[in-house]
Design an enzyme around this catalytic site. Structure first.
Site, PDB file in Angstrom:
ATOM      1  CB  SER A 151      -1.047  -0.017   1.415  1.00 19.37           C
ATOM      2  OG  SER A 151       0.122   0.019   1.995  1.00 19.37           O
ATOM      3  CE  LYS A 152       0.155   8.756  -0.691  1.00 14.92           C
ATOM      4  NZ  LYS A 152       0.967   8.693   0.328  1.00 14.92           N
ATOM      5  NE  ARG A 153      -1.754   3.589   6.860  1.00 16.03           N
ATOM      6  CZ  ARG A 153      -2.957   2.595   6.549  1.00 16.03           C
ATOM      7  NH1 ARG A 153      -2.257   1.510   7.742  1.00 16.03           N
ATOM      8  NH2 ARG A 153      -4.087   2.000   6.120  1.00 16.03           N
TER       9      ARG A 153
END
Ligand code: GLU
Length: 503
Positions: free
Chosen positions: A261-263
């Site tokens: 994910s972007k996280r």
């Protein structure tokens, strides 16, 4: 066999994720490996999720990666338009055909009606699905009379069109990567095919377009695997031959579990998008590989190997070599773990293999004024000294800043290790003598050697403090190489500066 035609069909709901880039790349590689066409189709029927600029972003990203579509909204083609929002008439025509079959029906339930039922189900500990059981007691053309349906339509009561999932059928599905598996239709719900604004949903528009555009192979993310049964039945309902399917596994987090994910990118400091993306609503910028300094060929090579292994475990391949080697059957069933270190390794390998002139133009193409203002001749001397150790072209500047500016401070550890009274005396004398040195290649080393000898000290006793004076720390390429690039006067000035400023 008819021509292989593969499409990449992103929805413009945001920037392309790494997974999207990989899907596009595999679509492209497979199409090209079969001498086929690669088509870009923009699936923008979900107006609520439309993000300004996302379509342009997708096109620019593909272009940067070198994955150029044969047909697209920009390139045009025989099956234009390639934007679903411009194909409404085509869907309407096919919807009329579908409604004549027993595979679709009209439903008048409002979102509020459905919410209420959903809540009722929840209270009983059940999950509501609009399916072969519940449809028989909801407000639709299966439960209402023909006249009632017509009346509601005439009164302009909004309705959706749903797929009438057959009861108790076992569907035998096939996926090129995953093999054969079956699904009982009772586990599937009656998906909405056309929304109450007349726009088709993904499922319907996708099937119509894949048929109309003569797509032979659908290669897409595994999140669409649960829709495969419905898609099989839609082809059956329309009486169309279906394409072959291949669903790609997820790209996993660096630690191996869960979708990347972007996280994760924010946490570990790597981009999950090919290019920077500025969110039009928040103004927030998500980082891209391009802006981080990745070379497009290194990036695409790295992405290709997330889930596919070429023969003999080769790792470095150009796009053309990938096309020649690509085999959909060799795409992995298991998810592919992303590794930042591996991504950097790829860039390093590609940077190393670039010619000095190519690296020069990379450096000149930055916004760094020190680089832009430096003469090509100087840069072409620096590049071969720094290229091997650099991961990104920008490292050549970062790690070689001393080529562009005199040290403004001297690293403490290096000072401790190399600086003392003796060093001060040696350097003071060297600053003078150096002006008479011959700075030609091999001769310079000899000059320093002779200087050390004349002071009856080893080379190290001269080289270490000299490096500190020139670089500010004990790093960098060979000292004579640095000296030749800086020139006599600059070397002398830096030595004097160090003598005056190092406490
Ligand atoms: N529009 C869909 C998406 O963005 C396409 C899925 C497909 O390839 O069928 O994921």
């Amino acid at each position: 066999m008819s021509k292989v035609r593969v499409r990449f069909a992103p929805s413009p709901t945001g920037p392309l994720h790494l997974g999207g880039v990989r899907t596009a790349l595999y679509d492209y590689l497979f199409a090209k490996s079969q001498g086929g066409d690669f088509v870009l189709r923009i699936e923008d029927t979900d107006t609520a999720r439309y993000v300004e600029g996302a379509e342009e972003y997708i096109m620019e990203a593909l272009e940067w990666c070198g994955i150029i579509p044969d047909e697209s909204p920009k390139h045009g083609g025989k099956f234009a338009p390639y934007r679903q929002s411009e194909r409404r008439e085509i869907y309407d025509k096919h919807l009329a055909e579908l409604l004549k079959t027993d595979y679709a029906y009209i439903a008048f339930d409002t979102p509020e009606d459905l919410d209420e039922i959903r809540k009722e189900f929840e209270q009983n500990g059940e999950v509501f699905a609009y399916n072969y059981i519940t449809r028989n007691r909801l407000k639709n053309s299966l439960t209402l009379s023909k006249e009632q349906v017509q009346k509601l339509i005439d009164e302009k009561v909004p309705y959706v069109v749903r797929f009438k999932m057959p009861v108790d059928r076992i569907l035998n599905l096939e996926d090129i990567i995953r093999g054969k598996f079956s699904v009982n239709t009772n586990s599937l719900d009656d998906k909405v095919l056309v929304k109450n604004d007349g726009m088709p949903t993904y499922h319907f528009a996708n099937i119509v377009d894949d048929h109309e555009m003569e797509i032979s192979h659908v290669i897409r993310g595994e999140e669409w695997l649960p829709s495969l049964g419905l898609h099989y039945l839609l082809y059956e309902a329309m009486g169309w031959e279906r394409p072959q399917f291949a669903h790609l596994s997820l790209i996993l987090k660096p630690e191996g579990k869960g979708k990347l994910s972007k996280r994760d990118g924010d946490k570990f400091g790597f981009p999950v998008f090919p290019l920077n993306f500025k969110d039009p609503e928040t103004g927030n910028i998500s980082k891209g590989y391009r802006e981080e300094g990745y070379l497009p060929d290194a990036f695409i090579n790295m992405v290709a190997l997330l889930g596919w292994s070429p023969a003999n475990d080769r790792e470095i391949l150009t796009l053309e070599e990938m096309v020649n080697e690509f085999d959909l059957h060799k795409v992995h069933k298991a998810g592919a773990r992303f590794s930042k270190e591996k991504a950097e390794w790829f860039n390093q390998q590609y940077l190393k293999s670039k010619s000095d002139d190519e690296v020069l133009s990379l450096l000149k193409n930055t916004e760094n004024s020190a680089l832009v203002n430096s003469g090509n001749e100087k840069l072409l001397k620096i590049i071969p000294l720094m290229k091997e150790r650099a991961t990104f072209a920008k490292d050549i500047y970062e790690d070689g800043k001393f080529f562009f500016e005199a040290p403004s401070h001297y690293e403490e550890k290096a000072v401790k290790k190399s600086w003392n009274e003796n060093a001060v005396n040696l350097m003071t004398d060297l600053a003078e003598k150096l002006l008479d040195f011959n700075f030609e290649n091999e001769t310079l080393k000899q000059e320093i050697h002779d200087f050390a000898e004349s002071h009856q000290v080893g080379m190290g006793k001269v080289m270490m403090p000299l490096r500190l004076c020139l670089v500010g720390e004990l790093k960098g390429p060979d000292v004579p190489d640095i000296m030749q690039i800086l020139g006599k006067e600059e070397c002398a000035a830096r030595i004097k500066n160090a003598v005056n400023n190092i406490p």
